[in-house]
Structures are given as structure tokens and as C-alpha cells.
Write a protein that holds these residues in place. Structure first.
Motif, mmCIF file in Angstrom:
data_model
loop_
_atom_site.group_PDB
_atom_site.id
_atom_site.type_symbol
_atom_site.label_atom_id
_atom_site.label_comp_id
_atom_site.label_asym_id
_atom_site.label_seq_id
_atom_site.Cartn_x
_atom_site.Cartn_y
_atom_site.Cartn_z
ATOM 1 N N HIS A 70 -1.524 8.112 14.406
ATOM 2 C CA HIS A 70 -2.393 7.220 13.636
ATOM 3 C C HIS A 70 -3.103 8.006 12.535
ATOM 4 C CE1 HIS A 70 -5.596 3.806 13.865
ATOM 5 N NE2 HIS A 70 -5.037 3.920 12.689
ATOM 6 N N TRP A 112 -2.165 10.919 11.247
ATOM 7 C CA TRP A 112 -1.217 11.496 10.296
ATOM 8 C C TRP A 112 -0.692 10.463 9.317
ATOM 9 C CZ3 TRP A 112 2.617 15.164 13.297
ATOM 10 C CH2 TRP A 112 1.907 16.321 13.676
ATOM 11 N N MET A 113 -0.328 9.299 9.852
ATOM 12 C CA MET A 113 0.426 8.344 9.048
ATOM 13 C C MET A 113 -0.417 7.184 8.548
ATOM 14 S SD MET A 113 3.607 9.368 9.122
ATOM 15 C CE MET A 113 4.678 10.437 10.037
ATOM 16 N N LEU A 137 -0.462 5.781 4.821
ATOM 17 C CA LEU A 137 0.719 5.247 4.125
ATOM 18 C C LEU A 137 0.801 3.735 4.251
ATOM 19 C CD1 LEU A 137 3.387 7.805 5.338
ATOM 20 C CD2 LEU A 137 2.328 7.720 3.083
ATOM 21 N N GLN A 138 1.639 3.171 3.392
ATOM 22 C CA GLN A 138 1.939 1.742 3.491
ATOM 23 C C GLN A 138 2.822 1.520 4.727
ATOM 24 O OE1 GLN A 138 0.977 -1.366 2.388
ATOM 25 N NE2 GLN A 138 1.720 -1.067 0.319
ATOM 26 N N GLY A 156 2.139 2.663 7.615
ATOM 27 C CA GLY A 156 2.171 3.983 8.249
ATOM 28 C C GLY A 156 2.170 3.930 9.755
ATOM 29 N N ILE A 162 5.575 3.449 11.194
ATOM 30 C CA ILE A 162 6.329 4.710 11.150
ATOM 31 C C ILE A 162 5.847 5.637 12.250
ATOM 32 C CG2 ILE A 162 6.886 6.709 9.722
ATOM 33 C CD1 ILE A 162 6.428 4.924 7.282
ATOM 34 N N GLY A 163 4.533 5.661 12.451
ATOM 35 C CA GLY A 163 3.963 6.474 13.524
ATOM 36 C C GLY A 163 4.480 6.036 14.881
ATOM 37 N N VAL A 191 9.831 1.344 5.616
ATOM 38 C CA VAL A 191 9.278 1.566 4.274
ATOM 39 C C VAL A 191 9.799 0.501 3.314
ATOM 40 C CG1 VAL A 191 9.264 3.171 2.346
ATOM 41 C CG2 VAL A 191 8.979 4.017 4.654
ATOM 42 N N ASN A 223 8.307 -2.935 3.943
ATOM 43 C CA ASN A 223 6.938 -3.059 3.472
ATOM 44 C C ASN A 223 6.881 -3.203 1.966
ATOM 45 O OD1 ASN A 223 4.987 -2.986 5.645
ATOM 46 N ND2 ASN A 223 6.083 -1.136 6.208
#
Lengths: 189, 204
Positions: B89, B91-92, B95-96, B98, B101-102, B196, B199
Motif C-alpha cells: 500500500h 509503495w504503490m 500510482l493510478q 496502485g 497492482i500492489g 494499468v 485504469n
């Protein structure tokens, strides 16, 4: 009748809870046996007994843990339709379908008893009269069945454990059946 | 009775029994026991049910299963998975998309520690799903992320399914596990690219 049902449920649930809680530590027994096997194989002579001993421990672990998992309701069910139903409807469905489970366990326990009679050296078709005869002295223990591996353990202890475990599962299933009856009578379990 | 009829009858009655919501082992066992009683008569039928149990006992790959399940419980009960998720949470989060991705990253790590898809699914559904929904992610995308991510569990080593396959097909376990690394990571990368992409399209 209701009093007897409550009594039965309380007794059986208590027994199976304790058996399940104790046998839960069986996983550490399996781990220890496998660890002994690895250590011996790496540093000393590979042992003959560990694989089968671990299998016996595994079977005791899951057969004797079975009643406890039925009691917890952690067995996998397909809840495509079942999950949406109300508690009452679930109890009605279980009331009938648990009979199938009880039938299955009865067949399994009969097979287990006749297989145990075989491993005590009885090759006939009447396992119950054989065990009766053992007690009265009319029958004798014949050639005991051994596993066909290099260690050649006797197979009757694990079969007796399996009979015991399946029997406890049967008792727990009847307890679940009685719980459903009580639920349909409108009681909270 | 012809073999085709037996197979069809057993399979359809099994599906019917499963739909009633009875415990799966009971439903399958009942159909099997009734079929063996009908086909072999009383003695053979009674013995077959128990013989199947003994046969399962002698199948030694089964010994690996409790260990893997135990490992999964250690991961989830000791809250290591919660801490990992917090890490992703942080780290990412910028990002859009994120956090999604996490979640994939978390799933890869869980798969690298544990060999069952179910464990990843359980951890994802209990830890990641509420967080993702709270932050207004698309529900369809989020459930897809968790399911796809947890499917990595049997691909990235260690993997229970590959152990079982290796025992049946008589192939070396170590090589099968090594062969799972690249496809597993490749699939994770593709999931991330898709997230990605999704999004960017969604927020235009």
C-alpha cells in the motif's frame, strides 16, 4: 424426546470436540516423523519405517479429525443454491440429505470391520460372528495381514483406528441430524 | 448396463447431490457406494468403499498436503500477510490503480511462500478486497484481480499441484517447480499491464 436429543447432542459434541482437539497436534507428529526420515537419509542410513509410519499418522490425523470438522461445519459444500437459503430451508434440506451421508458411513464402517477381520486372518463373509467368536474363544486369530513393504508392519492397528474414527463420524452425523430437527422445532442451537 | 450409461448416471446423480448442498465428501461417497453395491453385489460393494480409503492412504504424495495447509494458516494467522499488504500500500499507493497492482504483488509473494491457490484466495478476499472496495475500485475489476492473482499460487514454486503431477507422471519435482517461475512472473506482469491499461481507459 427433546430432552434426550439435547442430552445426545451435548455428550457426542463434547466427546468429538475433545478427540478433535487432541488429534489436532497429530500434524506435529507427522512433521517429526518426516524430519527424522530426512535427517537419517542425509546423514545416516535411510530408515525403512518412516514413510509408512507417517502415512499411519496421517490417516489417524484425518479420520479422527473428521468428526470435529463435521461439528465445526467446515466441510466443503456446494453453495450455489444452498448458500442463498434461509436457516429453516437449509435444515429441511439437510434433514433428508444427511441420510445419504449416514448410509455412506454405514457402508464404510461395515467394509472397515470386514477388512479388519481379514487382517486378523479371517477369510469368511461373517465378520461380526468372527469377532464374537474371538471373545468367546470359538474362533482363533489366523495369519495376520502385513503390509507388502520392506518394513512389513501389521495392518490391523490402523484399521481399528479407522473403524473408531468412522464410528465417531457416524455419531456426529446423527447429532447434526438431531440439531436440524431441533432447529425445525424453532429452537436456537 | 453399458459403460456409457453407468458413467452418465453416476455423474448426473453426483451433480444433483452436490446441488442439494450436502457435504461434498458425503455426496460423492454416497453415489460411489450405491453404484458399487448395484454393480458388484453386497460383498464387493461393501469392500470397495473401504478399499478406496486404504488406497488413498498408500498414496504418499498426500503427505505433502497438510504441511502446505499448515503453512498457509501460519501466514494468515500470524498477520504476516497484513503487514505485507501494508507495505505494498505504501509503495504503490501513489500510482493510478496502485493498490490493485500492489494486490498482484502480494499474491506473487504469497504464492512464493505457499503452494495452494486457495490460501492466496482466502488472504486476498479477507485482507485486500475490503480495502480495495473502500477506495472505490471497480468491483468487477477487483474480484478479477484477486482471482487471477491467487491462480498464481499453483504456478510459482512451491506448488502442491506440481508435486502431485510429478508423482503421477514420474517427473522430477525440482525441475517442474523451476519451470513454473518464469510463466508465473510473466503472468503477474501481464496482469499488472492489464490493470494499468484498464485504469487509463476507465479514467479518460
Amino acid at each position: 424426546m427433546t430432552g434426550f436429543m439435547h442430552f445426545y447432542i451435548r455428550i457426542i459434541d463434547a466427546i468429538n470436540y475433545r478427540v478433535g482437539r487432541v488429534i489436532m497436534y497429530g500434524i506435529f507428529v507427522i512433521m517429526a516423523i518426516l524430519l527424522i526420515s530426512s535427517v537419517n537419509k542425509t546423514f545416516f542410513t535411510p530408515t525403512l519405517w518412516t514413510l509408512e509410519m507417517a502415512q499411519f499418522a496421517l490417516v489417524s490425523y484425518y479420520i479422527l479429525g473428521g468428526p470435529y470438522s463435521i461439528q465445526l461445519g467446515s466441510n466443503v459444500r456446494m453453495d450455489l443454491l444452498y448458500g442463498e437459503w434461509t436457516i429453516r430451508k437449509k435444515a429441511w434440506a439437510d434433514l433428508f440429505t444427511v441420510m445419504f451421508l449416514i448410509f455412506y458411513l454405514c457402508v464404510l464402517i461395515y467394509g472397515a470391520i470386514s477388512s479388519t477381520a481379514y487382517s486378523f486372518g479371517y477369510w469368511g463373509t461373517e465378520p461380526f460372528s468372527f469377532f464374537g467368536g474371538l471373545i468367546t474363544g470359538a474362533e482363533e486369530i489366523g495369519h495376520m495381514e502385513r503390509s507388502s513393504s520392506a518394513w512389513r508392519p501389521y495392518l490391523w492397528p490402523i484399521k481399528v483406528v479407522m473403524i473408531f474414527g468412522i464410528f465417531l463420524m457416524l455419531l456426529q452425523c446423527i447429532s447434526e441430524l438431531l440439531k436440524d430437527v431441533l432447529r425445525l422445532k424453532g429452537e436456537e442451537i | 448396463m453399458s459403460y456409457e450409461l453407468i458413467a452418465t448416471l453416476m455423474f448426473s446423480s453426483m451433480m444433483l447431490m452436490l446441488l442439494t448442498g450436502q457435504r461434498v465428501f458425503g455426496a460423492i461417497g454416497f453415489v460411489a457406494v450405491v453404484a458399487s453395491l448395484a454393480l458388484w453385489g453386497d460383498r464387493g460393494g461393501f469392500d470397495l468403499g473401504f478399499a478406496a480409503a486404504m488406497k488413498l492412504m498408500k498414496w504418499y504424495p498426500l503427505l505433502t498436503l497438510p504441511m502446505f495447509i499448515f503453512m498457509g494458516y501460519v501466514l494468515s494467522e500470524s498477520k504476516i500477510a497484513d503487514d505485507l499488504y501494508k507495505m505494498f500500500h505504501v509503495w504503490m499507493g501513489g500510482l493510478q490503480g496502485g493498490l490493485a497492482i500492489g494486490t498482484i504483488g502480494l499474491m506473487v509473494l504469497i504464492s512464493a511462500m505457499n503452494g495452494l491457490s486457495v490460501a492466496g484466495m482466502a488472504i486476498g478476499a479477507t485482507i485486500a478486497l475490503p480495502e480495495l472496495l473502500k477506495r472505490g475500485y471497480d468491483k468487477r475489476m477487483v474480484t478479477g484481480v484477486i482471482q487471477a492473482g491467487s491462480s498464481l499460487g499453483i504456478l510459482v514454486p512451491p506448488s502442491v499441484v506440481l508435486v502431485l503431477y510429478a508423482m503421477i507422471a514420474r517427473q522430477p519435482v525440482g525441475q517442474l517447480w523451476l519451470a513454473g517461475v518464469v510463466p508465473g512472473l510473466m503472468m503477474a506482469t501481464m496482469f499488472i499491464i492489464y490493470i494499468v491499461d484498464f485504469n487509463i481507459i476507465q479514467f479518460k
